[in-house]
Design a protein around this motif. Structure first.
Motif, PDB file in Angstrom:
ATOM      1  N   THR A 192      27.117  36.127  39.631  1.00 47.55           N
ATOM      2  CA  THR A 192      27.378  35.797  38.219  1.00 47.55           C
ATOM      3  C   THR A 192      26.184  36.167  37.344  1.00 47.55           C
ATOM      4  O   THR A 192      26.351  36.689  36.222  1.00 47.55           O
ATOM      5  N   ALA A 193      24.968  35.908  37.826  1.00 53.08           N
ATOM      6  CA  ALA A 193      23.770  36.263  37.058  1.00 53.08           C
ATOM      7  C   ALA A 193      23.661  37.781  36.884  1.00 53.08           C
ATOM      8  O   ALA A 193      23.325  38.283  35.802  1.00 53.08           O
ATOM      9  N   LEU A 194      23.926  38.533  37.956  1.00 50.48           N
ATOM     10  CA  LEU A 194      23.878  39.999  37.871  1.00 50.48           C
ATOM     11  C   LEU A 194      24.911  40.511  36.875  1.00 50.48           C
ATOM     12  O   LEU A 194      24.620  41.412  36.065  1.00 50.48           O
ATOM     13  N   LEU A 195      26.111  39.947  36.925  1.00 51.52           N
ATOM     14  CA  LEU A 195      27.147  40.362  35.979  1.00 51.52           C
ATOM     15  C   LEU A 195      26.755  40.033  34.542  1.00 51.52           C
ATOM     16  O   LEU A 195      27.065  40.789  33.610  1.00 51.52           O
ATOM     17  N   GLY A 196      26.024  38.921  34.355  1.00 51.97           N
ATOM     18  CA  GLY A 196      25.563  38.575  33.013  1.00 51.97           C
ATOM     19  C   GLY A 196      24.591  39.596  32.459  1.00 51.97           C
ATOM     20  O   GLY A 196      24.666  39.985  31.286  1.00 51.97           O
ATOM     21  N   VAL A 197      23.658  40.050  33.325  1.00 57.23           N
ATOM     22  CA  VAL A 197      22.689  41.069  32.898  1.00 57.23           C
ATOM     23  C   VAL A 197      23.403  42.381  32.565  1.00 57.23           C
ATOM     24  O   VAL A 197      23.129  43.022  31.537  1.00 57.23           O
ATOM     25  N   THR A 225      26.505  42.813  31.717  1.00 62.31           N
ATOM     26  CA  THR A 225      27.320  42.642  30.512  1.00 62.31           C
ATOM     27  C   THR A 225      26.472  42.764  29.255  1.00 62.31           C
ATOM     28  O   THR A 225      26.857  43.422  28.275  1.00 62.31           O
ATOM     29  N   SER A 226      25.305  42.133  29.280  1.00 68.09           N
ATOM     30  CA  SER A 226      24.429  42.159  28.105  1.00 68.09           C
ATOM     31  C   SER A 226      23.936  43.568  27.806  1.00 68.09           C
ATOM     32  O   SER A 226      24.010  44.044  26.657  1.00 68.09           O
ATOM     33  N   VAL A 227      23.446  44.258  28.834  1.00 61.68           N
ATOM     34  CA  VAL A 227      22.916  45.612  28.632  1.00 61.68           C
ATOM     35  C   VAL A 227      24.013  46.580  28.212  1.00 61.68           C
ATOM     36  O   VAL A 227      23.860  47.362  27.264  1.00 61.68           O
ATOM     37  N   SER A 228      25.146  46.539  28.925  1.00 65.58           N
ATOM     38  CA  SER A 228      26.229  47.481  28.632  1.00 65.58           C
ATOM     39  C   SER A 228      26.842  47.226  27.265  1.00 65.58           C
ATOM     40  O   SER A 228      27.222  48.173  26.567  1.00 65.58           O
ATOM     41  N   ASP A 229      26.929  45.961  26.855  1.00 66.69           N
ATOM     42  CA  ASP A 229      27.481  45.657  25.534  1.00 66.69           C
ATOM     43  C   ASP A 229      26.581  46.213  24.438  1.00 66.69           C
ATOM     44  O   ASP A 229      27.057  46.775  23.440  1.00 66.69           O
ATOM     45  N   THR A 230      25.274  46.081  24.629  1.00 69.59           N
ATOM     46  CA  THR A 230      24.321  46.618  23.647  1.00 69.59           C
ATOM     47  C   THR A 230      24.436  48.139  23.544  1.00 69.59           C
ATOM     48  O   THR A 230      24.520  48.703  22.447  1.00 69.59           O
ATOM     49  N   MET A 231      24.446  48.809  24.685  1.00 69.34           N
ATOM     50  CA  MET A 231      24.503  50.262  24.676  1.00 69.34           C
ATOM     51  C   MET A 231      25.872  50.775  24.227  1.00 69.34           C
ATOM     52  O   MET A 231      25.962  51.840  23.606  1.00 69.34           O
ATOM     53  N   LEU A 279      31.354  50.122  32.226  1.00 69.84           N
ATOM     54  CA  LEU A 279      30.414  49.178  32.829  1.00 69.84           C
ATOM     55  C   LEU A 279      30.561  47.795  32.194  1.00 69.84           C
ATOM     56  O   LEU A 279      30.552  46.767  32.898  1.00 69.84           O
ATOM     57  N   HIS A 280      30.724  47.761  30.870  1.00 76.59           N
ATOM     58  CA  HIS A 280      30.863  46.488  30.166  1.00 76.59           C
ATOM     59  C   HIS A 280      32.157  45.768  30.572  1.00 76.59           C
ATOM     60  O   HIS A 280      32.133  44.574  30.907  1.00 76.59           O
ATOM     61  N   GLN A 281      33.264  46.489  30.566  1.00 73.16           N
ATOM     62  CA  GLN A 281      34.542  45.873  30.906  1.00 73.16           C
ATOM     63  C   GLN A 281      34.594  45.450  32.374  1.00 73.16           C
ATOM     64  O   GLN A 281      35.120  44.373  32.705  1.00 73.16           O
ATOM     65  N   CYS A 282      34.053  46.292  33.262  1.00 69.57           N
ATOM     66  CA  CYS A 282      34.047  45.929  34.691  1.00 69.57           C
ATOM     67  C   CYS A 282      33.149  44.728  34.960  1.00 69.57           C
ATOM     68  O   CYS A 282      33.444  43.893  35.836  1.00 69.57           O
ATOM     69  N   SER A 283      32.048  44.633  34.210  1.00 69.47           N
ATOM     70  CA  SER A 283      31.169  43.467  34.373  1.00 69.47           C
ATOM     71  C   SER A 283      31.899  42.193  33.979  1.00 69.47           C
ATOM     72  O   SER A 283      31.809  41.164  34.664  1.00 69.47           O
ATOM     73  N   ILE A 284      32.627  42.267  32.886  1.00 68.83           N
ATOM     74  CA  ILE A 284      33.402  41.098  32.456  1.00 68.83           C
ATOM     75  C   ILE A 284      34.508  40.792  33.459  1.00 68.83           C
ATOM     76  O   ILE A 284      34.774  39.618  33.792  1.00 68.83           O
ATOM     77  N   ALA A 285      35.160  41.856  33.948  1.00 73.48           N
ATOM     78  CA  ALA A 285      36.245  41.648  34.904  1.00 73.48           C
ATOM     79  C   ALA A 285      35.753  41.066  36.222  1.00 73.48           C
ATOM     80  O   ALA A 285      36.544  40.492  36.979  1.00 73.48           O
ATOM     81  N   LEU A 294      39.795  53.689  25.784  1.00 75.09           N
ATOM     82  CA  LEU A 294      39.953  54.319  27.098  1.00 75.09           C
ATOM     83  C   LEU A 294      39.300  53.471  28.192  1.00 75.09           C
ATOM     84  O   LEU A 294      39.845  53.340  29.296  1.00 75.09           O
ATOM     85  N   ALA A 295      38.141  52.885  27.891  1.00 76.75           N
ATOM     86  CA  ALA A 295      37.491  52.004  28.865  1.00 76.75           C
ATOM     87  C   ALA A 295      38.337  50.773  29.136  1.00 76.75           C
ATOM     88  O   ALA A 295      38.494  50.346  30.293  1.00 76.75           O
ATOM     89  N   ALA A 296      38.908  50.194  28.067  1.00 77.05           N
ATOM     90  CA  ALA A 296      39.743  48.998  28.243  1.00 77.05           C
ATOM     91  C   ALA A 296      40.991  49.313  29.055  1.00 77.05           C
ATOM     92  O   ALA A 296      41.400  48.539  29.939  1.00 77.05           O
TER      93      ALA A 296
END
Length: 611
Positions: free
Chosen positions: A77-82, A84-90, A43-49, A152-154
């Motif tokens: 872009t705003a949705l992807l920011g949210v 990214t933030s949540v997935s990076d934390t988790m 989720l984090h990598q796809c959000s960034i991508a 593996l996610a990357a």
């Protein structure tokens, strides 16, 4: 598994066939945690991508002067920011959990193995290596387990980006799709050399750690002989070798990092030049070019995980191999078949030593090393060199086991064996804490702390601890003992350790030089106290002190690896010259020297004649 649930009730039975198999076993036992980290990582990598798509839509919307598409791009872009933030934390939370739980599992496995082997561990593995495995190696193993799911996610996201760009804009996407495998695998040729340099660094660091631990343990002796400067100079040279190896190792990893930056930079440069020519010819739109360039730029982030996993595996593989070398050790080559505690005579078929049940048996050995090995054997620990001496045919099973009541100790469950026989070596260790905590050991309950302390003649130790306590009303048992009992004298430490062994009250107690650090008057009282307290219990004491030997019910002389004489102390003094030489410290040189002096001086008649 959550951190709050640590430690594990059972860390499991590890696969110790090799380092990689051990790492695979660790990962398999964390499959839920790894899957959770993998999902958050995706989720984090796809959000960034997804950012390049939003940026490309926004640029094209501005060019086309479309407010609706510009608002859509902003919302995306705003949705992807949210996300990214949540997935990076988790992702960070789950990855760190995997790291800590893996490290905790390895630590528990090492602790369990240490408790199983006891003092035999450092005889089979260097002390510095044990310290390195339980500290730095555990950290490196946890690092690999933690980085695996993120890698593996990357890797998954790189495939998604390459396929997505190929479908979105084939003219530029095919260039990215062809370059990605090459960029991801570009560091592989450099890894073997980097691994070798890392192994050299770890080997030198382990030797330096071992030298430091030996220096600290013997600091009091070194100060007494003025040798601390010599050992400090040795450690200084060893630490400099570690520094040089670390710098040599860092150069290779810096080269790997440079390659991971240089090659993607070349790809971006090619994309800009080729994409600009396509946009100039009107074959692609500006927004599409921005999208492809942004996506290719963001691949730098997942590509860094390839470098990290390569580094983590290169460091963790030898660390896992060292952990396996410790975890694969066993107390005995035979499987336990009995869990009840037998009673009876303690007999060693290798040397022929017999300690009758309920008697105080003293053992005299001219070789202190031989005495130490025999004491370990009586506790059920056969040394590696003994297994080699057993011959090729029986090397796998080792020499015959010591028998207690006719039952081999190797066939006993570990807990039952330790309940049956307790061995106190000549250098017992006192853990830091209060004296009450020191004496709080598994026991039969028949011997109280007061009785054990009295038998070991610890009254002066209690008085010294009471004087050192901050308050006048503090119970001596509640006073604290410093690390390894460094605030006490050697004799005081030895007697406290003896009291701890007496409290345990095993069926058979084996003492290796229990009074070597005390004066003769205290030694006699200690020997009498131990014999009185251990009435009707089997006690074996390795000593050459006449004061202790005279109180023993039976004395055995071990010479050349076998018992050559047995009886009471006074009987052996009269009948056995080898026993008399060891007990009286007669080296055999004094009679010859005396004879030489007599020949030089002459007889009384010759003296009178010369006069």
């Amino acid at each position: 598994m959550h951190i709050r649930d640590l430690p594990y009730l059972d860390p499991g039975d590890p696969d110790v066939r090799s380092g990689p198999r051990f790492l695979y076993w660790l990962g398999r036992n964390q499959i839920r945690g790894q899957l959770k980290s993998l999902l958050w990582g995706l989720l984090h990598q796809c959000s960034i991508a997804g950012y390049p798509l939003g940026v490309g839509l926004a640029v094209q919307a501005v060019i086309d002067r479309s407010g609706g598409r510009l608002a859509l791009a902003g919302g995306l872009t705003a949705l992807l920011g949210v996300l990214t933030s949540v997935s990076d934390t988790m992702l960070h939370r789950s990855a760190v959990t995997n790291w800590i739980t893996a490290a905790a599992r390895v630590q528990q496995l090492l602790s369990r193995k240490t408790a199983e082997l006891g003092s035999a561990l450092t005889r089979r593995v260097a002390a510095g290596e044990v310290v390195a495995v339980s500290t730095g190696d555990v950290e490196k193993i946890g690092w690999f387990v933690e980085s695996l799911s993120r890698f593996l996610a990357a890797a998954t996201v790189l495939v998604v980006i390459s396929v997505g760009l190929l479908l979105y804009l084939p003219s530029l996407g095919i260039l990215v799709a062809i370059a990605m495998p090459f960029l991801a695998l570009s560091v592989l040729p450099l890894l073997p050399r980097a691994t070798r340099r890392a192994d050299v660094q770890r080997e030198k660091a382990g030797k330096a750690t071992e030298l430091a631990s030996d220096t600290v343990a013997g600091l009091r002796v070194l100060r007494g002989i003025g040798g601390e400067d010599l050992f400090l100079d040795r450690y200084r040279r060893a630490s400099q070798e570690v520094r040089k190896a670390a710098v040599h190792n860092a150069r290779m990893w810096s080269l790997i990092s440079a390659v991971q930056v240089l090659l993607p930079g070349v790809l971006l440069l090619v994309l800009v030049v080729y994409g600009a020519s396509l946009a100039r010819d009107g074959k692609v739109e500006v927004g599409q070019l921005v999208t492809v360039y942004s996506a290719a730029t963001l691949t730098l982030f997942p590509l860094r995980h390839f470098e990290e996993i390569a580094m983590a595996y290169s460091f963790s593989r030898p660390s896992a191999q060292r952990a396996v070398r410790v975890l694969s050790l066993s107390r005995t080559a035979r499987a336990a078949t009995a869990d009840t505690v037998p009673t009876g005579d303690l007999y060693d078929p290798v040397t022929g030593l017999l300690a009758p049940q309920g008697l105080f048996t003293a053992v005299v050995c001219g070789d202190p090393d031989e005495a130490g090995r025999l004491a370990e054997r009586l506790g059920g620990h056969a040394q590696p060199e003994e297994r080699e001496e057993a011959g090729e045919e029986s090397a796998a099973s080792g020499p015959p086991s010591v028998l207690l009541g006719g039952v081999p100790l190797d066939e006993l469950d570990l807990d039952a064996a330790r309940t049956a026989v307790l061995v106190q070596d000549k250098d017992p260790v006192l853990l830091s804490g209060t004296l009450r905590e020191l004496l709080d050991v598994p026991s039969s309950g028949r011997v109280t702390a007061r009785a054990a302390l009295s038998a070991a003649q610890c009254d002066d130790v209690l008085a010294a601890l009471a004087q050192a306590s901050p308050g006048s009303d503090v119970e001596p048992l509640d006073t604290r003992i410093t690390e390894r009992g460094r605030s006490l004298s050697g004799g005081q430490r030895q007697r406290l350790a003896l009291a701890r062994s007496l409290i345990t009250d095993p069926d058979a107690l084996v003492l290796d030089e229990p009074t070597s650090a005390v004066d003769s008057h205290t030694e006699a009282r200690v020997a009498a106290g131990v014999k009185a307290l251990r009435t009707d219990r089997t006690t074996v004491a390795f000593s050459s002190s006449p004061l202790l030997l005279d109180l023993a019910d039976r004395v055995a002389l071990v010479h050349g690896g076998s018992v050559v004489a047995a009886g009471t102390h006074r009987e052996l003094l009269l009948s056995e010259k080898r026993y008399r030489d060891v007990v009286t410290r007669d080296t055999g040189e004094e009679p010859a020297a005396a004879a030489g002096r007599d020949e030089e001086i002459g007889t009384s008649e010759e003296i009178e004649e010369r006069a």
